[in-house]
Structures are given as structure tokens and as C-alpha cells.
Design a protein around this motif. Structure first.
Motif, short mmCIF file in Angstrom:
data_model
loop_
_atom_site.label_atom_id
_atom_site.label_comp_id
_atom_site.label_asym_id
_atom_site.label_seq_id
_atom_site.Cartn_x
_atom_site.Cartn_y
_atom_site.Cartn_z
N LEU A 1 0.84 0.73 7.70
CA LEU A 1 1.11 -0.15 6.57
C LEU A 1 1.80 0.61 5.44
N VAL A 2 2.67 -0.10 4.72
CA VAL A 2 3.30 0.46 3.52
C VAL A 2 2.71 -0.26 2.33
N VAL A 3 2.14 0.51 1.39
CA VAL A 3 1.53 -0.06 0.19
C VAL A 3 2.28 0.51 -1.01
N ASN A 4 2.82 -0.40 -1.83
CA ASN A 4 3.55 0.02 -3.04
C ASN A 4 2.58 0.09 -4.22
N ARG A 5 2.60 1.21 -4.93
CA ARG A 5 1.78 1.39 -6.13
C ARG A 5 2.65 2.02 -7.22
N PRO A 6 3.58 1.22 -7.77
CA PRO A 6 4.48 1.76 -8.78
C PRO A 6 3.85 1.80 -10.16
#
Length: 84
Positions: free
Chosen positions: A61-66
Motif C-alpha cells: 500500500l502507498v499512504v500519503n502523509r504530506p
């Protein structure tokens, strides 16, 4: 001599195939991206995750946390429980 090398190579190949995966099989593998969805880092991570998923046979999975110059993502990763 050549036959001996081929035999040793075959034994090595059989041993490599018999090994268990080196990572835990408890769930999905997560890639944390410090940039928003649609960025070049996100696209690259998603391509990497797709290839890893096919190669490893596990969900990736790719999780974005910008945000906060990456501090939000760094804090999230640092706070995760080590599992492998």
C-alpha cells in the motif's frame, strides 16, 4: 569440471527457491510518501508498490502523509511498531 559447476549451480538454485520470505507475512506492506497524491514521488511510489506486490506476492500500500516539510510523515514512521 563444467558438469560439476552446473550441478553446484542447480543445487544453489534449488536452495534459493526453498527459502521462506525474509519479511513478515502479517499483513500489507506500507510505503509512506511524504508528499501529496499526484506528485512525482507519489507516482513513483505507486509504480514501485505495483512491482513489489507482483514480485513478493503480498499487498503493498502507498499512504500519503504530506505536510510540515515532511515532519508529519517522519513522525508517523518513527512511531510505528517495528515488525521486521
Amino acid at each position: 569440471m563444467k558438469a560439476a559447476l552446473i550441478f553446484i549451480g542447480a543445487l544453489f538454485a534449488a536452495a534459493v527457491q526453498a527459502q521462506e520470505p525474509q519479511f513478515p507475512q502479517k499483513g500489507a506492506i506500507e510505503i509512506t510518501v511524504l508528499f501529496p497524491a499526484g506528485s512525482s514521488a507519489d507516482v513513483t511510489a505507486r509504480l514501485l508498490a505495483d512491482g513489489m506486490s507482483k514480485q513478493l506476492g503480498a499487498k503493498v500500500l502507498v499512504v500519503n502523509r504530506p505536510g510540515a516539510g515532511g515532519a508529519i510523515g517522519y513522525r508517523y514512521v518513527a512511531g510505528q511498531k517495528p515488525d521486521g
